[in-house]
Design an enzyme around this catalytic site. Structure first.
Site, PDB file in Angstrom:
ATOM      1  N   HIS A 290      50.550  41.666  42.837  1.00 41.11           N
ATOM      2  CA  HIS A 290      50.754  41.545  44.281  1.00 41.11           C
ATOM      3  C   HIS A 290      50.903  42.904  44.933  1.00 41.11           C
ATOM      4  O   HIS A 290      50.405  43.151  46.027  1.00 41.11           O
ATOM      5  CB  HIS A 290      52.019  40.725  44.559  1.00 41.11           C
ATOM      6  CG  HIS A 290      51.818  39.274  44.350  1.00 41.11           C
ATOM      7  ND1 HIS A 290      52.731  38.461  43.765  1.00 41.11           N
ATOM      8  CD2 HIS A 290      50.764  38.499  44.669  1.00 41.11           C
ATOM      9  CE1 HIS A 290      52.266  37.232  43.723  1.00 41.11           C
ATOM     10  NE2 HIS A 290      51.061  37.232  44.260  1.00 41.11           N
TER      11      HIS A 290
ATOM     12  N   GLU B 277      26.566  37.015  38.785  1.00 47.28           N
ATOM     13  CA  GLU B 277      27.679  37.534  37.983  1.00 47.28           C
ATOM     14  C   GLU B 277      27.519  37.246  36.501  1.00 47.28           C
ATOM     15  O   GLU B 277      28.349  37.674  35.702  1.00 47.28           O
ATOM     16  CB  GLU B 277      28.990  36.891  38.441  1.00 47.28           C
ATOM     17  CG  GLU B 277      29.394  37.252  39.851  1.00 47.28           C
ATOM     18  CD  GLU B 277      30.652  36.524  40.297  1.00 47.28           C
ATOM     19  OE1 GLU B 277      31.677  37.190  40.457  1.00 47.28           O
ATOM     20  OE2 GLU B 277      30.590  35.300  40.476  1.00 47.28           O
TER      21      GLU B 277
ATOM     22  N   ASP C  87      32.142  41.194  37.472  1.00 42.29           N
ATOM     23  CA  ASP C  87      31.939  40.181  36.436  1.00 42.29           C
ATOM     24  C   ASP C  87      30.619  40.378  35.702  1.00 42.29           C
ATOM     25  O   ASP C  87      30.551  40.198  34.492  1.00 42.29           O
ATOM     26  CB  ASP C  87      31.990  38.771  37.053  1.00 42.29           C
ATOM     27  CG  ASP C  87      33.425  38.279  37.159  1.00 42.29           C
ATOM     28  OD1 ASP C  87      34.169  38.431  36.179  1.00 42.29           O
ATOM     29  OD2 ASP C  87      33.805  37.767  38.224  1.00 42.29           O
TER      30      ASP C  87
ATOM     31  N   CYS D  79      28.385  43.165  46.005  1.00 43.61           N
ATOM     32  CA  CYS D  79      29.756  43.202  46.510  1.00 43.61           C
ATOM     33  C   CYS D  79      30.760  43.555  45.422  1.00 43.61           C
ATOM     34  O   CYS D  79      31.959  43.540  45.656  1.00 43.61           O
ATOM     35  CB  CYS D  79      30.115  41.880  47.177  1.00 43.61           C
ATOM     36  SG  CYS D  79      30.016  40.484  46.037  1.00 43.61           S
TER      37      CYS D  79
HETATM   38  C1  PEP Z   1      32.633  40.639  41.112  1.00 43.22           C
HETATM   39  O1  PEP Z   1      32.797  39.942  40.107  1.00 43.22           O
HETATM   40  O2  PEP Z   1      32.001  41.719  41.127  1.00 43.22           O
HETATM   41  C2  PEP Z   1      33.217  40.218  42.399  1.00 43.22           C
HETATM   42  C3  PEP Z   1      32.949  40.855  43.528  1.00 43.22           C
HETATM   43  O3  PEP Z   1      34.092  39.174  42.368  1.00 43.22           O
HETATM   44  P1  PEP Z   1      35.630  39.316  41.916  1.00 43.22           P
HETATM   45  O4  PEP Z   1      35.932  40.763  41.673  1.00 43.22           O
HETATM   46  O5  PEP Z   1      36.432  38.729  43.010  1.00 43.22           O
HETATM   47  O6  PEP Z   1      35.633  38.505  40.647  1.00 43.22           O
HETATM   48 MG    MG Z   2      33.592  37.941  40.260  1.00 42.20          MG
END
Ligand code: PEP
Ligand code: MG
Length: 564
Positions: A191, A426, A450, A497
């Site tokens: 957190h 992913e 991921d 992202c």
């Molecule tokens: C990712 O896996 O790159 C992603 C943007 O999702 P998260 O980090 O929320 O798993």
């Molecule tokens: Mg992810």
């Protein structure tokens, strides 16, 4: 004096320099007096008074947190109030007082049982033991009248060091005054780390015992990008840390030297981050991690609450795009009130879209209703994407559910729209099935956090394999390239992202690979936009070709540094 480096995990892509102030919340209790000398009634009164004072303090901190980082983060503090009112804990403390202990020792005993029970539950429940310790120590401090550093009132340029900071501690930190913080314990998803990212404070967590070697008053750099704390920084390091943010904010969309437009968007989890995203020049939101709306509360948000949240995000970017990812829980992100099967290998278990298509079906439909309604009234363009997809059937089922929800809204005569629909790339399976996926979707967004974990078989949270969990490995770059080719052949746009998108050192490479959009923590947007504008398409394509032809990560890094 030469520099000393202490490695940890960077949680905010910012760095700062300042003077150390240790924050130690622990209170040493003396041995308890003989039970017969304890005035039970007086101790019960002291305990009651301490609870009332703790309640007042928490209320004030909650208001401050709501203003600084938003309502949903402030709700973390509500959990503390709940512990304060928990009948089992309160009666445990009162029984200990009746047994002859002074209030502070009785608090220790009463909370010990609750901490043990939560710790034994494991997983996300065990993480809440930190909240319990936090509230216990607050009662200790009130009962023993202990003075501690007031985090809300530290001198400008302070770097706070602590064994661990709690959510309520972090909520007090004022980014205008605090140059950074570093902790011995804690991880990227704690957190405290979430708060730090939201309010833009340079932070490094999990440095380990060596952090205690740094003394009060020392000068340090907290480098949240590299994940290091540097003691006694030399002039050059200091300047780099304090001067790194001197970059122009570009509020308009940017293009390369040859006019190729690249959308540069922000990743966020809460509405409190919207202003920060716009202030850094985001063209839109490339990843709205909707699971943050579901965290730190006792039950899921209702349809209307979600609808209002999505509309607010869309209205903040009337000319832009907002990409909302449907609920992504499981793996590293359990939510305590949602059913979670015991799994030996949660990262390979029921997470992401797999949950939405099975035991979270109702939640999924509620979220889709809120999203379709928001698409009908919000100003910006809404895009919705599904996380952790690995088969075409999953996408077909998700799209069929969208259609069903849309039909129900039609029947009910409720205003709604059709968002763009896409998936996160992913998994290696999604990469390999890219051509088929692109045929039924409007867009892809590559989640390199991921994707790297699954392509390299390297846990994203395990420091011992951090070298493998690096998207600059040629295998990951080839997976990205394949996804871009598949998307474009199927007339879909493709963004990224994962954390890689926000690394300004790879902007040219990503443009060369053909990505249409890059989405990242807001603080890195200005650097990435500047790098996009400085990119020459032909050179970028050459860099990408050389990186794709590389045999090792070192060769890729060499290719990148040749062009810097
Ligand atoms: C990712 O896996 O790159 C992603 C943007 O999702 P998260 O980090 O929320 O798993
Ligand atoms: Mg992810």
């Amino acid at each position: 004096m030469s520099e000393r480096r202490f490695e940890g995990t960077g949680v905010t892509p910012l760095s700062g320099v300042g003077t150390v102030r240790w924050y130690d919340q622990s209170v040493e209790l003396p041995d308890p007096p003989a039970p017969e000398s304890v005035d039970t009634d007086a101790e019960r009164d002291r305990f009651e008074d301490a609870r009332a004072e703790a309640r007042d303090q928490l209320q004030a901190e909650r208001e401050r947190a709501a203003e600084a980082v938003g309502e949903s983060e402030a709700e973390i503090l509500d959990a503390h109030v709940q512990f304060l009112e928990d009948p089992q804990i309160v009666s445990g403390v009162e029984d200990a007082i009746d047994g002859g202990l002074p209030a502070e020792h009785a608090v220790e005993e009463g909370f010990a049982d609750a901490i043990e029970t939560l710790a034994a539950a494991g997983g996300k429940m065990a993480e809440r033991t930190d909240d319990l310790r936090d509230i216990r120590d607050r009662l200790f401090r009130i009962l023993s009248d202990t003075e501690t550093v007031d985090l809300a009132d530290v001198p400008e340029g302070t770097v706070v060091l602590a064994e661990m900071v709690t959510p309520s501690d972090t909520a007090k930190l004022d980014p205008e005054r605090v140059a950074g913080f570093a902790t011995a314990k804690g991880g990227r998803t704690s957190h405290a780390a979430i708060f730090a990212r939201s309010i833009g404070i340079p932070a490094v967590v999990g440095v380990g015992e060596s952090l205690f070697e740094i003394e009060d008053g020392a000068e340090v750099v907290v480098d949240g990008i590299e994940g290091i704390v540097i003691l006694d920084p030399d002039e050059e390091t200091r300047e780099r840390a304090s001067g790194g943010r001197d970059v122009e904010i570009r509020t308009e969309p940017v293009a390369t030297e040859d006019g190729t437009e690249i959308e540069v968007a922000a990743n966020l989890g809460t509405l409190a981050e919207l202003d920060g995203a716009a202030a850094q020049g985001a063209d839109g939101i490339g990843l709205f991690r909707s699971e943050f709306l579901f965290l730190d509360r006792e039950s899921p948000p209702e349809e209307d609450e979600q609808f209002e949240t999505y509309v607010e995000a869309l209205d903040a970017f009337p000319d832009g795009r907002v990409v909302v990812r449907t609920l992504d829980v499981g793996g590293d992100k359990p939510i305590p009130y949602l059913e979670q099967p015991e799994e030996d290998n949660p990262f390979l278990g029921v997470r992401g879209i797999r949950r939405s298509l099975s035991f979270d079906d109702e939640l999924f439909r509620t979220q889709l209703r809120a999203l379709l309604r928001a698409a009908g009234v919000g100003e910006g363009t809404l895009s919705v994407m599904f996380p952790l997809v690995s088969t075409v059937e999953e996408v077909e089922s998700a799209l069929a559910t969208v259609e069903e929800v849309s039909d129900v809204l039609d029947d009910e005569d409720v205003t709604h729209g059709r968002p763009e629909l896409g998936v996160m790339i992913e998994t290696p399976a999604a990469v390999l099935m890219g051509p088929e996926l692109a045929e039924c979707l409007d867009f892809f967004s590559i989640g390199t956090n991921d994707l790297t974990q699954y392509v390299m078989a390297a846990d994203r949270e395990n420091d011992d394999v951090a070298d493998l969990h690096d998207p600059r490995h040629p295998a990951v770059l080839r997976a990205i390239d394949r996804s871009v080719q598949a998307a474009h052949a199927g007339d879909a746009w493709i963004g990224m992202c994962g954390e890689m998108a926000g690394n300004p050192e790879v902007t040219e490479l990503l443009v060369g690979l053909g990505l249409d959009e890059l989405s990242m923590s807001a603080v890195t947007i200005p650097d990435v936009k500047a790098n996009v504008e400085a990119t020459d398409d032909e050179t970028a394509r050459r860099v990408a070709q050389r990186a794709l032809a590389a045999t090792t990560k070192s060769e890729v890094i060499e290719t990148l540094s040749d062009t810097q």
